[in-house]
Design a protein around this motif. Sequence first.
Motif, PDB file in Angstrom:
ATOM      1  N   GLY A   1     -16.283 -42.642 -20.737  1.00  0.00           N
ATOM      2  CA  GLY A   1     -15.785 -41.278 -20.778  1.00  0.00           C
ATOM      3  C   GLY A   1     -14.427 -41.069 -20.144  1.00  0.00           C
ATOM      4  O   GLY A   1     -14.001 -39.931 -19.970  1.00  0.00           O
ATOM      5  N   LYS A   2     -13.717 -42.136 -19.812  1.00  0.00           N
ATOM      6  CA  LYS A   2     -12.371 -41.981 -19.242  1.00  0.00           C
ATOM      7  C   LYS A   2     -11.376 -41.534 -20.300  1.00  0.00           C
ATOM      8  O   LYS A   2     -10.339 -40.982 -19.989  1.00  0.00           O
ATOM      9  CB  LYS A   2     -11.906 -43.288 -18.598  1.00  0.00           C
TER      10      LYS A   2
ATOM     11  N   GLU B   1     -12.268 -42.509 -33.049  1.00  0.00           N
ATOM     12  CA  GLU B   1     -12.300 -41.262 -33.820  1.00  0.00           C
ATOM     13  C   GLU B   1     -12.616 -40.098 -32.894  1.00  0.00           C
ATOM     14  O   GLU B   1     -13.425 -40.209 -31.977  1.00  0.00           O
ATOM     15  CB  GLU B   1     -13.373 -41.379 -34.899  1.00  0.00           C
ATOM     16  N   LYS B   2     -11.939 -38.981 -33.173  1.00  0.00           N
ATOM     17  CA  LYS B   2     -12.203 -37.730 -32.452  1.00  0.00           C
ATOM     18  C   LYS B   2     -11.944 -36.592 -33.439  1.00  0.00           C
ATOM     19  O   LYS B   2     -10.794 -36.239 -33.693  1.00  0.00           O
ATOM     20  CB  LYS B   2     -11.286 -37.599 -31.235  1.00  0.00           C
TER      21      LYS B   2
ATOM     22  N   TRP C   1     -13.470 -39.331 -27.484  1.00  0.00           N
ATOM     23  CA  TRP C   1     -13.230 -40.359 -28.496  1.00  0.00           C
ATOM     24  C   TRP C   1     -14.453 -41.256 -28.624  1.00  0.00           C
ATOM     25  O   TRP C   1     -15.094 -41.590 -27.638  1.00  0.00           O
ATOM     26  CB  TRP C   1     -11.999 -41.189 -28.138  1.00  0.00           C
ATOM     27  N   ALA C   2     -14.738 -41.648 -29.855  1.00  0.00           N
ATOM     28  CA  ALA C   2     -15.875 -42.530 -30.126  1.00  0.00           C
ATOM     29  C   ALA C   2     -15.370 -43.809 -30.780  1.00  0.00           C
ATOM     30  O   ALA C   2     -14.452 -43.776 -31.601  1.00  0.00           O
ATOM     31  CB  ALA C   2     -16.865 -41.834 -31.053  1.00  0.00           C
TER      32      ALA C   2
ATOM     33  N   GLY D   1      -7.866 -39.969 -35.995  1.00  0.00           N
ATOM     34  CA  GLY D   1      -8.227 -41.373 -35.945  1.00  0.00           C
ATOM     35  C   GLY D   1      -7.161 -42.137 -35.193  1.00  0.00           C
ATOM     36  O   GLY D   1      -5.975 -41.782 -35.247  1.00  0.00           O
ATOM     37  N   MET D   2      -7.567 -43.166 -34.471  1.00  0.00           N
ATOM     38  CA  MET D   2      -6.626 -43.962 -33.698  1.00  0.00           C
ATOM     39  C   MET D   2      -6.931 -45.438 -33.933  1.00  0.00           C
ATOM     40  O   MET D   2      -8.083 -45.851 -33.853  1.00  0.00           O
ATOM     41  CB  MET D   2      -6.745 -43.629 -32.206  1.00  0.00           C
TER      42      MET D   2
END
Length: 124
Positions: free
Chosen positions: A49-50, A69-70, A54-55, A74-75
């Motif tokens: 969770g830092k 992904e959030k 984002w997942a 997308g990253m």
Amino acid sequence: MSTARVITGIWRKHEETKENPKESSLKTRYYRKSRETLINDIKKIVQNGKFAGWALLNEDVVRGEIMLEKGAYGMVITIYKITPMQSAIDVYCSKEGMLGDFGNSYRYILEFFNALRTEAEPES
């Protein structure tokens, strides 16, 4: 975040780091860690969770890529192996949809690097 970045963000949907960017904050980061260690550090900040919200969508250890992904964002984080104990990270962040991202991709990239600093400090 500057007003110019928000205005440009009306039509622009992505941002990325690279070797010679226009802005120094979007420069490729180098680390004195192996690629595998950096991949584990990135997974750790996402799972702990830092890097909030984002997942982890996919990871490809062979190619050195992690996809996050959030919502509509997308990253793609690419970790390059320079030497056995030196690696580089480039990030590409984009938004789906018709409108631009209003500078959020830029902000998310900086948030990612700030979160990663808790696990790995980049070289100067």
